[in-house]
Design an enzyme around this catalytic site. Structure first.
Site, mmCIF file in Angstrom:
data_model
loop_
_atom_site.group_PDB
_atom_site.id
_atom_site.type_symbol
_atom_site.label_atom_id
_atom_site.label_comp_id
_atom_site.label_asym_id
_atom_site.label_seq_id
_atom_site.Cartn_x
_atom_site.Cartn_y
_atom_site.Cartn_z
ATOM 1 C CB THR A 66 -0.895 0.012 1.257
ATOM 2 O OG1 THR A 66 -1.663 -1.180 1.289
ATOM 3 C CG2 THR A 66 -1.809 1.222 1.269
ATOM 4 C CD GLU A 67 -0.992 5.530 -0.991
ATOM 5 O OE1 GLU A 67 -0.265 6.462 -1.375
ATOM 6 O OE2 GLU A 67 -2.089 5.266 -1.515
#
Length: 337
Positions: free
Chosen positions: A145-146
Site C-alpha cells: 500500500t502506497e
C-alpha cells in the site's frame, strides 16, 4: 541494455454512506452504492478504460516489445466487477498477452503491514487469489500500500515467496545512490528491492499538463532522452492510472504521448520490461537500509500522511484494537482493513 518498467496503480475505496446516531441498531447497511457506482464508472470511462485500450494497442502494434506492470487492489476489482465489467474484460485481454505483469498487494489497500503481520499476510493472500481467479496469474513481485516499505517488512515479503518488492526511491534513504538499480534488503539480502524513480514518475503525473513548467510541452522523444541520460540499468516509472485522463485530461495529449513512447524508447537502444524481469535479470549492486517506513506519499516520503499526529495514531490504534472482536463476528461484511 537499459530497461524501462512502467507500472500503473489502481485503487478505489468503497464509499460509506452518512450513518447517524439514530441509525445504530436500525440500519445495518453501510455503503453508499450511488457514490460507488458514480465514481468508479466516471473514472473508468475517463481514465482506466482508455488507458487499458492504449496499452493493449501498444502491445499489439509493438509485436511484444512493449511490456508493463499493473497493480489493482481487491476492493477496486470488486467495484469494477459490479459496476464496470467491461474494464475487467480489458484487463483479461491484457493478461492474456503475457506482456502485462500483475503485482501483489494488500486486498483493501490497508496499513496492516505497519501493525498486524497476520492480517497483512491474509490480505495479500486474498489479493493473490482474486488475481488468479480473474486473470489466471500468480504475482511474483510485491507492491505494498502506497509503496510502504522498511527493513522489518523484508523477511515477511520474502517468506511469502516474492522475487522482489517495489518501493519509493526516497532521497533520504538513497543518499547519493541511483534509484535505477536493483538493491538487496538490509535484513535479508536475498530480498531484491526495486525503486520508483520519483522524478521521472512525478513529471508525468504532476507536470505534463502544466504550461508554466519550463519543460512544457513534454514529448516522447524528450522523455526518452531523459531516461537514456539517467544513471542505472533499470528505470521504474510508477504512476497512478488516473494520471491518464484525470490528472492529465485527454485533450492534454497524454494518450498520444504514451503511444509514441515505444518508438522513442526502442529507437534509442533501450527496452521495456516488467518488474519480475528486472528482478530476474539484475543482481543487487548493494544493500539498501531502510530502518523506518517509507512511502511514495507527499514530500516526506514516509507514513506521516496517515500516522503523523496523535489523533491519527489514536484512531489507528483503536481501529486495529478491534481486530479480535471483528474476527469473531465471522461476517464477510465486516472484513478488516
Amino acid at each position: 541494455m537499459k530497461a524501462i518498467c512502467f507500472y500503473f496503480q489502481i485503487h478505489q475505496p468503497f464509499r460509506l454512506k452518512r450513518y447517524r446516531f439514530f441509525d445504530i441498531g436500525n440500519d445495518h447497511y453501510y455503503y453508499d452504492d450511488f457514490a460507488n457506482d458514480d465514481i468508479i464508472t466516471r473514472i473508468a470511462y475517463r481514465s482506466y478504460i482508455p488507458a487499458a485500450e492504449t496499452l493493449l494497442n501498444m502491445i499489439q502494434e509493438g509485436k511484444g516489445k512493449f511490456k508493463c506492470a499493473i497493480s489493482i487492489t481487491g476492493v477496486a476489482l470488486e467495484q469494477c466487477e459490479q459496476y464496470v465489467p467491461e474494464f475487467i474484460d480489458l484487463l483479461k485481454k491484457l493478461a492474456d498477452t503475457g506482456k502485462v505483469e500483475f503485482l501483489a498487494e494488500t486486498y483493501a489497500h490497508s496499513l496492516s503491514s505497519l501493525t498486524e503481520p497476520e492480517e497483512f499476510m491474509a490480505q495479500v493472500k486474498d489479493h493473490e487469489k482474486k488475481l488468479n481467479d480473474l486473470f489466471g496469474v500468480k504475482p511474483k513481485v510485491f507492491r505494498n500500500t502506497e509503496l510502504i516499505y522498511c527493513d522489518d517488512l523484508a523477511p515477511q515479503i520474502l517468506n511469502m515467496g516474492y522475487k522482489g518488492v517495489i518501493t519509493e526511491g526516497a532521497k533520504h534513504i538513497l543518499g547519493w545512490k541511483s534509484p535505477n538499480y536493483v538493491y538487496a534488503g538490509a535484513v535479508n539480502q536475498r530480498q531484491k528491492v526495486m525503486l520508483r524513480n520519483y522524478k521521472l514518475s512525478d513529471d508525468l503525473t504532476f507536470k505534463f499538463s502544466c504550461k508554466e513548467w519550463n519543460e512544457w510541452p513534454l514529448t516522447a522523444d524528450k522523455y526518452a532522452e531523459w531516461i537514456e541520460g539517467s544513471t542505472g540499468e533499470s528505470v521504474n516509472i510508477c504512476v497512478d492510472s488516473s494520471t491518464f485522463g484525470i490528472a492529465n485530461e485527454a485533450p492534454s495529449g497524454i494518450f498520444e504521448f504514451v503511444k509514441a513512447l515505444p518508438e522513442a524508447i526502442i529507437g534509442r537502444g533501450m527496452e521495456f520490461d516488467t518488474l519480475e524481469g528486472s528482478a530476474t535479470k539484475h543482481q543487487p549492486i548493494g544493500v539498501l537500509s531502510c530502518p523506518h517506513p517509507i512511502s511514495w506519499a507527499d514530500e516526506e516520503r514516509d507514513v506521516t500522511a496517515w500516522l503523523g499526529n496523535e489523533l491519527q495514531n489514536e484512531a489507528f490504534s483503536k481501529l486495529y484494537g478491534l481486530k479480535a472482536k471483528v474476527a469473531k463476528v465471522n461476517n464477510p461484511d465486516f472484513n478488516f482493513v
